[in-house]
Design a protein around this motif. Structure first.
Motif, PDB file in Angstrom:
ATOM      1  N   HIS A 333       0.840  -1.199   0.000  1.00 15.88           N
ATOM      2  CA  HIS A 333       0.000   0.000   0.000  1.00 15.88           C
ATOM      3  C   HIS A 333       0.879   1.255   0.000  1.00 15.88           C
ATOM      4  CE1 HIS A 333      -2.540   3.155   1.759  1.00 15.88           C
ATOM      5  NE2 HIS A 333      -3.579   2.483   1.284  1.00 15.88           N
ATOM      6  N   ALA A 334       1.905   1.278   0.875  1.00 13.18           N
ATOM      7  CA  ALA A 334       2.807   2.438   0.960  1.00 13.18           C
ATOM      8  C   ALA A 334       3.592   2.613  -0.340  1.00 13.18           C
ATOM      9  CB  ALA A 334       3.757   2.266   2.134  1.00 13.18           C
ATOM     10  N   LEU A 335       3.994   1.504  -0.942  1.00  8.94           N
ATOM     11  CA  LEU A 335       4.752   1.564  -2.198  1.00  8.94           C
ATOM     12  C   LEU A 335       3.891   2.143  -3.321  1.00  8.94           C
ATOM     13  CD1 LEU A 335       7.552   0.683  -3.322  1.00  8.94           C
ATOM     14  CD2 LEU A 335       6.468  -1.447  -4.034  1.00  8.94           C
ATOM     15  N   ALA A 341       2.962   9.563  -6.281  1.00  9.60           N
ATOM     16  CA  ALA A 341       3.517  10.888  -6.036  1.00  9.60           C
ATOM     17  C   ALA A 341       3.958  11.524  -7.349  1.00  9.60           C
ATOM     18  CB  ALA A 341       4.690  10.801  -5.068  1.00  9.60           C
ATOM     19  N   ARG A 342       3.716  12.819  -7.480  1.00  8.19           N
ATOM     20  CA  ARG A 342       3.956  13.515  -8.743  1.00  8.19           C
ATOM     21  C   ARG A 342       5.427  13.492  -9.149  1.00  8.19           C
ATOM     22  NH1 ARG A 342       2.400  19.304  -7.939  1.00  8.19           N
ATOM     23  NH2 ARG A 342       0.573  18.218  -7.154  1.00  8.19           N
ATOM     24  N   ASP A 343       6.329  13.662  -8.173  1.00  6.55           N
ATOM     25  CA  ASP A 343       7.745  13.781  -8.525  1.00  6.55           C
ATOM     26  C   ASP A 343       8.341  12.470  -8.999  1.00  6.55           C
ATOM     27  OD1 ASP A 343       7.512  12.608  -6.087  1.00  6.55           O
ATOM     28  OD2 ASP A 343       9.149  13.710  -5.136  1.00  6.55           O
ATOM     29  N   ILE A 344       7.685  11.342  -8.722  1.00 10.47           N
ATOM     30  CA  ILE A 344       8.184  10.055  -9.203  1.00 10.47           C
ATOM     31  C   ILE A 344       8.216  10.046 -10.725  1.00 10.47           C
ATOM     32  CG2 ILE A 344       7.675   7.577  -9.335  1.00 10.47           C
ATOM     33  CD1 ILE A 344       8.746   8.476  -6.661  1.00 10.47           C
ATOM     34  N   ILE A 352      11.852   5.483  -6.279  1.00 14.14           N
ATOM     35  CA  ILE A 352      11.042   5.472  -5.061  1.00 14.14           C
ATOM     36  C   ILE A 352      11.995   5.697  -3.879  1.00 14.14           C
ATOM     37  CG2 ILE A 352       9.613   4.052  -3.553  1.00 14.14           C
ATOM     38  CD1 ILE A 352       8.111   4.806  -5.997  1.00 14.14           C
ATOM     39  N   PRO A 353      11.658   6.551  -2.931  1.00 16.52           N
ATOM     40  CA  PRO A 353      12.550   6.787  -1.775  1.00 16.52           C
ATOM     41  C   PRO A 353      12.853   5.500  -1.017  1.00 16.52           C
ATOM     42  CG  PRO A 353      10.793   8.427  -1.858  1.00 16.52           C
ATOM     43  CD  PRO A 353      10.453   7.408  -2.894  1.00 16.52           C
ATOM     44  N   CYS A 363      15.781  -4.164  -5.067  1.00  9.67           N
ATOM     45  CA  CYS A 363      16.302  -3.726  -6.369  1.00  9.67           C
ATOM     46  C   CYS A 363      15.147  -3.101  -7.145  1.00  9.67           C
ATOM     47  CB  CYS A 363      16.880  -4.926  -7.118  1.00  9.67           C
ATOM     48  SG  CYS A 363      17.445  -4.560  -8.787  1.00  9.67           S
ATOM     49  N   GLN A 364      15.299  -1.842  -7.540  1.00 14.36           N
ATOM     50  CA  GLN A 364      14.267  -1.135  -8.303  1.00 14.36           C
ATOM     51  C   GLN A 364      14.563  -1.249  -9.794  1.00 14.36           C
ATOM     52  OE1 GLN A 364      12.809   2.757  -7.040  1.00 14.36           O
ATOM     53  NE2 GLN A 364      14.284   2.723  -5.360  1.00 14.36           N
TER      54      GLN A 364
END
Length: 599
Positions: A333-335, A341-344, A352-353, A363-364
């Motif tokens: 849910h948090a992810l 978020a707009r800045d993503i 993602i922070p 690993c992103q």
């Protein structure tokens, strides 16, 4: 390369074969070569231009007009894999090849491994066997005689293997020159001390006596080397012979062969998974089902137990699907909330922070479509597989292409939801987008706003200059609204001169700021009438947000505020235009206030 088939589920994965570091043919059921990677062509000395659409595996490899006599594929079988070995004569020399045959859903993989190590190993084992036979003759002479046989002692001392004689109490009687070089402690008095140990070896055969013992074998690792110990008891006296043969080279060769076999099998598994995934993407119309299948294939190969996948929808800032394995509902849910978020979507590279990621070692992987827009993100826990980076590269492309194509298909369907004059979305699409934003607001607490916009003076333009000029004015407003808004926003034409902008991830302050800037922007916009006269374009706007109002009230409230703005505009112009619509909106406003009072 030959790519004979028209099946797109196969074509899209064939290029991946060149990334596999093994010789591979991909063939169909008629033995035609759909793909031969560069390594296989180099391995067999086949020129690139020789391979064409009708090339067969038996034709390329053996220059045969028909299938090989010993081909495992010639016999109907339910087995998914088979092996065979052959010698291929190329340029006057023999190439020892082991062929692994793996059946996929629609294609067959032929993987070729240079078998020279196994051949050399077998020859070396045969040589060792013959050598041991000769040595055993000498040792039998020694066993059957006495230690005083100096001729035999001299031969034994010069043997290339370490040899030690002991009594029944494990006391050392004699060690040869090779043993003095190989053993850790040549001053030892006991045989196990010779190996650097303080106690007899575990399960040592000598502990029960040497009498009658013949060719008993055990193994040791001494100084990083692998030794086979062969134990023989004397026939005419107590004690016996311990022969230590250094098998390090053979063990290393066996390990190399085992590793090569495991690598080949893994590559075949990866290729089969890619073909199966592409086939599923072509036949399964359920997007979530396809993504679940991707996870089923990807996780075991990557050797991880946790993954999260977010697939973008046609609107930036919205998603088609969110899936996870080995991740809690709260973390997923948090992810997802962070993904909204707009800045993503405006930062390159997208990120993602770290404090939001479900695992410290996550690993992103950004999934970027052909138009350089983010179509999704993949998050995997850890990197257990040594070839993890290769696995990601091989699976990322087909997954990204699939998700990009799904977005394109949805865009094609949405052409029915656009306004023919302006190309903006219509009210039907706006309502769908607002329903999605309402779900995001209720689930993730992400505010959204609406701005209702109406062109001032459109009736005047239509009456004086004609409807073509009026259409030109509408188109000019639409174009500027689209250019003024963000990619994540939805701009819709909902009436003749009315527009609504859905501002995602925006509270009441952001909506008010947008409205003010919008009015100022149109203060500086003019459009030509018959190339002789320029008219200014002005609009009236009203905004409402979920940060101050209920979702179902937004359009009514923004509409009312827009007409209040329009009334002020006409008042400044010295005109009073109280319309029936304004009266209706005032009644709606009073009704909303009354409903809230009752709540």
């Amino acid at each position: 390369m030959s790519e004979h088939t028209a099946d797109t589920s196969i074509l899209s994965v064939l290029d991946s074969v060149d990334s596999i570091h093994a010789g591979i043919f991909v063939i169909d059921s008629a033995f035609r070569v759909l793909k031969a990677n560069r390594l296989s062509l180099a391995q067999f000395g086949i020129a690139f231009d020789v391979v064409h659409s009708d090339s067969t595996c038996y034709g390329l490899l053996f220059n045969r007009p028909e299938i090989c006599d010993d081909c495992p594929l010639a016999v109907e079988s339910d087995q998914e894999s088979a092996e065979r070995a052959f010698i291929l004569n190329k340029e006057g020399s023999g190439i020892y090849i082991r062929e692994t045959i793996s059946r996929g859903e629609k294609v067959i993989f032929l993987t070729f491994q240079d078998n020279i190590n196994e051949v050399f190993l077998q020859k070396e084992m045969d040589s060792i066997k013959n050598e041991l036979i000769a040595k055993n003759i000498l040792l039998n002479r020694y066993r059957n005689g006495t230690e005083e046989n100096r001729g035999v002692n001299q031969i034994i001392d010069n043997l290339p293997d370490a040899l030690v004689t002991i009594d029944d109490s494990m006391n050392i009687r004699m060690i040869n020159s090779k043993a003095k070089l190989d053993m850790p402690d040549v001053t030892a008095r006991k045989c196990y001390e010779l190996l650097g140990k303080t106690n007899p070896c575990k399960l040592c055969p000598v502990e029960n006596g040497l009498s009658g013992m013949q060719e008993v074998k055990t193994s040791h690792v001494i100084g990083g080397k692998f030794f086979t110990e062969i134990i023989n008891g004397f026939k005419k006296e107590e004690g016996g012979l311990l022969l230590f043969r250094d098998n390090t080279r053979q063990v290393n060769l066996i390990e190399q062969i085992r590793t090569q076999n495991e690598t080949i099998n893994r590559k075949n598994n990866i290729l089969s998974s890619l073909v199966n995934l592409e086939s599923r993407m072509q036949t399964d119309k359920n997007i979530k089902s396809v993504l679940e299948y991707f996870i089923d294939l990807f996780l075991p190969l990557y050797q991880s137990d946790s993954i999260a996948l977010i697939a973008s929808d046609i609107r930036a800032g919205s998603v088609m699907a969110t899936l996870g394995r080995g991740v809690s509902h709260e973390k997923l849910h948090a992810l997802t909330q962070a993904y909204f978020a707009r800045d993503i979507h405006t930062v390159d590279p997208f990120c993602i922070p770290d404090n939001v990621l479900p695992w410290p070692d996550a690993c992103q992987i950004n999934l970027v479509g052909r138009t350089d827009k983010l179509v999704g993100m993949l998050f995997v826990k850890g990197n257990a597989a040594e070839d993890g980076a290769e696995i990601i590269d091989l699976f990322k492309d087909p997954l990204t292409t699939y998700m990009h194509n799904q977005i394109l298909l949805r865009l094609l369907k949405e052409r029915a939801d656009t306004d023919s004059l302006t190309g903006l979305y219509n009210r039907r699409y706006l309502q769908k987008a607002m329903d999605e934003e309402k779900i995001k607001y209720e689930k993730y607490g992400i505010h959204y706003s609406v701005v209702v916009i109406d062109i001032n003076g459109l009736k005047y333009v239509n009456d004086r200059f004609g409807h073509e000029a009026g259409d030109h004015m509408i188109f000019s407003v639409a174009r500027n609204l689209k250019g003024f808004s963000r990619e994540t926003d939805v701009v819709a034409r909902t009436g003749g001169d009315e527009f609504i902008v859905l501002l995602t991830n925006t509270d009441d302050k952001g909506a008010l700021k947008y409205s003010e800037k919008l009015r100022h922007m149109f203060d500086e916009i003019y459009f030509d009438i018959n190339n002789t006269e320029k008219l200014s374009v002005t609009v009236s706007a009203g905004a409402a947000s979920t940060s101050t109002s209920l979702p179902d009230d937004l359009i009514k409230l923004a509409d009312r505020l827009m007409y209040e703005s329009k009334r002020e505009f006409y008042k400044k112009m010295g005109r009073s235009e109280i319309t029936d619509r304004m009266v209706e909106l005032e009644d709606d406003r009073q009704g909303i206030i009354a409903d809230r009072t009752m709540e």
